[in-house]
Design an enzyme around this catalytic site. Structure first.
Site, PDB file in Angstrom:
ATOM      1  N   GLU B  47       0.821  -1.210   0.000  1.00 27.25           N
ATOM      2  CA  GLU B  47       0.000   0.000   0.000  1.00 27.25           C
ATOM      3  C   GLU B  47       0.858   1.265   0.000  1.00 27.25           C
ATOM      4  O   GLU B  47       0.471   2.285  -0.562  1.00 27.25           O
ATOM      5  CB  GLU B  47      -0.954   0.022   1.194  1.00 27.25           C
ATOM      6  N   PHE B 109     -11.568  -7.576  13.688  1.00 24.80           N
ATOM      7  CA  PHE B 109     -10.483  -8.019  12.812  1.00 24.80           C
ATOM      8  C   PHE B 109     -10.184  -6.944  11.757  1.00 24.80           C
ATOM      9  O   PHE B 109     -11.079  -6.449  11.087  1.00 24.80           O
ATOM     10  CB  PHE B 109     -10.861  -9.334  12.122  1.00 24.80           C
TER      11      PHE B 109
END
Lengths: 165, 561
Positions: B47, B109
């Protein structure tokens, strides 16, 4: 030098974090911060008291203005302004000292809002000097706890043009 | 329309052509909508690569860079790229997925509070909890990112909001109550500035990245030429004024030219345009430009008076302010002053050395050869460190938007992905990445991206086996104790390139440099060249941190003036 800023903000999630975060990130200290709604729905007013020289405070104002959720910043220290703060003081009060305390409270136009066997809670409103003065007097009896709102302020509508040409 | 479709349609309305990104659980619906659209998507391998690529795309083209990433680690991996764009005022819109609304705040999560994390490093950010707000928020994000002082804007969107149905009603350039940038300069101040310039005997123009963001090159050039005023640029400003013009003194600051630094210190007037007086440029602040009246033009009022006291502040868009300044412009008498600064230019050139064919490779020579080979027409992206300064000094940037470098944040690993972004924005243009052996390894995985998308970026590694700039400081300020700056066990970069499917080349002697550069230029697709340079070459001239700009350290350790 102590200065007070009135900051009008959009009442959106996270806006307090944005303002408070800006102060800590740029190394500016907040003395007190009071937040409340204004008459306009969706707009809150933060009154921020801070310590700093002229250049530092100017930089704070500019940085605040850059925040998208900040609508307006006014430095109240440069204008004729009414400042008020509310303080609650829990003070030790034995039966024999109660009337002395009450006298002080009346002199300062405060209110006794709670009484127990050996303590009282006093509410007092005023500017910084007045609150410090009563606190100093009550220390003599023993202060148990103090809670303060932080300063709020409004510009006076009538300005006296004495030193303005 | 579904939330995800609203986003894609909004991006099309904003004429977005390409998105840099990396999918994941929370953005599955967004990628599903992307699947059916004509938007181009560049899949990076990290990213951070996507964020820097979007940054390079934006800097080279002037259009906002757009990034997609998933929640949690996807979003936190963007952080360096966002901070980098914020420091250098680069327009970007980043869209991150978030865990579903009902799980926010439960440490679910892949949950991370990315609006909280990026609050200090974005121009603004949003958490959208209602698909009905998406059209407005995206329009605001593009408007904020690209206007005023540009910067990155992040929009965090929970997975269920992508799936929600809502109306699409898109209004470009929306009115935002708390956001009113000043574009026109105060005319009274502009007149004062014009008078101050006309009266100056030793004026200097000091311009920066703001000129490039505003597109004020022509106005700047006209002002410098009409007034015959010497000009210096900040690192971020390189390319804002032709590097080969005789009035250009070179870059200012820590590794600036002697002429530029002396000129700032001796000036009686500094016209500062689109700069923020960074500590790397001013040296010891109290000693900076002692005799100068300072005119400071910037679109961000907070930059004015932040670091140096300013005599004539002007808030506004540089293109408009310089145009109105030109309308009242009277040339100062600068003949003697120009002769003086040109004498400094001649007396203190950047190091000139005769290159011996069999000698070790001097990095400055490689940069000059890249300049010669590309005719100064290439887009150059760098990492951060010695090679960055050598590039800034020796590649004469003649055009704006050709130098992509991490100025404010100083991000190693920026160069390669930024070059990929530039190559995406400008197919057919030469794009070079000049990197160090340290920085290139921070985002080396993006070589795959270059190969996959046939982005013919040429990468020149100035390989000295050290974190060169840090080693230089250890040599100069820590008595040569090279703590942890030797990059022992570096990989064979030629093999690395080949393993990724790119071409790898190497040069170890000065005589090989020109030939290997030409081979690289003639080779299709991405090429990586390992230049094994003189290991302990330093960057000179140098002003030590927090020293006056006039106290310059020259090669051979002499301190001048």
């Amino acid at each position: 030098m102590k200065q007070v800023l009135a900051v009008l903000v959009e009442n959106k999630a996270g806006v307090l974090t944005r303002v408070a975060g800006l102060f800590s990130r740029r190394g500016f200290n907040i003395d007190s911060l009071a937040v409340g709604e204004t008459v306009e729905p969706g707009i809150s007013r933060m009154t921020i008291a801070l310590e700093g020289d002229e250049a530092q405070v100017e930089q704070v104002e500019k940085q605040l203005n850059k925040l998208i959720n900040v609508l307006k910043v006014v430095n109240l220290s440069r204008e004729p302004t009414v400042f008020r703060e509310l303080m609650l003081i829990k003070v030790k009060a034995e039966p024999q000292t109660r009337s002395d305390i009450q006298q002080i409270v009346e002199t300062f136009r405060g209110k006794v809002v709670d009484v127990s066997l050996n303590s009282m809670i006093i509410e007092v409103t005023g500017n910084d000097e007045k609150l410090e003065a009563i606190k100093l007097l009550l220390e003599h009896f023993g202060i148990i706890e103090v809670a303060r709102t932080g300063r709020v302020a409004l510009l006076r509508s009538l300005k006296i043009d004495g030193d303005r040409s | 329309m579904k939330g995800s479709q609203i986003i894609i349609t909004a991006l099309e309305q904003e004429n977005v052509e390409v998105v840099f990104g990396y999918p994941g659980g929370a953005v599955l619906p967004l990628y599903d909508a992307l699947y059916h659209s004509k938007l181009r998507h560049i899949l990076t391998r990290h990213e951070q690569g996507a964020a820097h690529a979007a940054d390079g795309y934006a800097r080279s083209s002037g259009k906002p860079g757009v990034v997609f990433a998933t929640s949690g680690p996807g979003a936190t991996n963007l952080v360096t790229g966002i901070a980098n764009a914020q420091m250098d005022s680069v327009p970007m819109v980043l869209i991150t997925g978030q865990v579903v609304t009902r799980l926010i705040g439960t440490d679910a999560f892949q949950e991370a509070d990315i609006t909280g994390i990026t609050l200090p490093i974005t121009k603004h950010n949003y958490l959208v909890k209602n698909a009905g707000d998406l059209s407005r928020v995206i329009a605001e994000a593009f408007h904020l990112a690209t206007t005023g002082r540009p910067g990155p804007v992040l929009i965090d969107i929970p997975k269920d909001v992508f799936e929600q149905e809502a109306e699409f009603s898109y209004q470009k350039t929306p009115d935002i109550t708390g956001y009113k940038p000043t574009y026109e300069g105060h005319q009274g101040q502009v007149s004062r500035a014009a008078r101050a310039i006309a009266a100056a005997k030793k004026p200097v123009v000091f311009a920066g990245g703001g000129i490039i963001r505003s597109g004020a090159y022509r106005e700047l050039q006209e002002l410098v030429e009409r007034g015959q005023i010497p000009i210096t640029l900040s690192l971020m400003g390189l390319g804002a004024f032709p590097g080969s013009d005789s009035l250009f003194l070179g870059m200012a600051g820590m590794h600036g030219t002697v002429a530029a630094n002396y000129a700032l210190m001796e000036a009686d007037l500094i016209l500062a345009a689109g700069v923020r007086f960074d500590d790397r440029v001013t040296g010891k602040l109290e000693s900076f430009a002692p005799g100068a009246k300072i005119i400071h033009i910037d679109i961000d009022p907070a930059e004015i008076g932040k670091n140096v006291a300013v005599d004539i502040p002007i808030v506004g868009d540089l293109k408009r302010v310089l145009a109105s300044l030109l309308a009242r412009f009277k040339s100062p008498e600068t003949g003697t002053w120009v002769r003086q600064v040109q004498e400094w230019c001649n007396r203190y050139p950047l190091s000139v050395r005769e290159e011996e064919p069999e000698s070790k490779i001097k990095p400055q020579y490689v940069i000059k050869e890249i300049y010669r080979l590309t005719g100064g027409e290439a887009i150059i992206a760098t990492d951060v460190g010695q090679h960055q300064m050598w590039t800034a000094q020796h590649y004469r940037f003649d055009r704006p938007r050709t130098f992509l470098t991490s100025g404010g944040l100083g991000t190693m690993g920026y160069g390669l992905p930024a070059a990929l972004g530039a190559a995406t924005a400008s197919p057919g243009r030469d794009v070079w990445c000049i990197a160090g052996d340290g920085g290139i390894q921070m985002n080396i995985q993006e070589l795959v991206t270059a190969v996959n998308y046939c982005l013919p970026v040429k990468i020149a590694i100035m390989n000295n086996g050290y974190l060169g700039m840090v080693r230089q400081w250890q040599e100069m300020f820590y008595e040569g104790r090279y703590a942890c700056t030797e990059l022992a066990g570096n990989p064979d970069f030629v093999k690395v390139a080949e393993a990724f499917g790119a071409t790898g080349l190497r040069a170890t002697r000065c005589s090989e440099v020109a030939a290997v550069l030409e081979t690289a230029a003639d080779t299709r697709g991405p090429v990586l060249i390992d230049f094994q340079i003189d290991r302990e070459e330093n960057v000179y001239p140098m002003v030590a941190p927090n020293y006056p700009l006039s106290e310059i350290i020259f090669e051979g350790k002499g301190r001048g003036k």
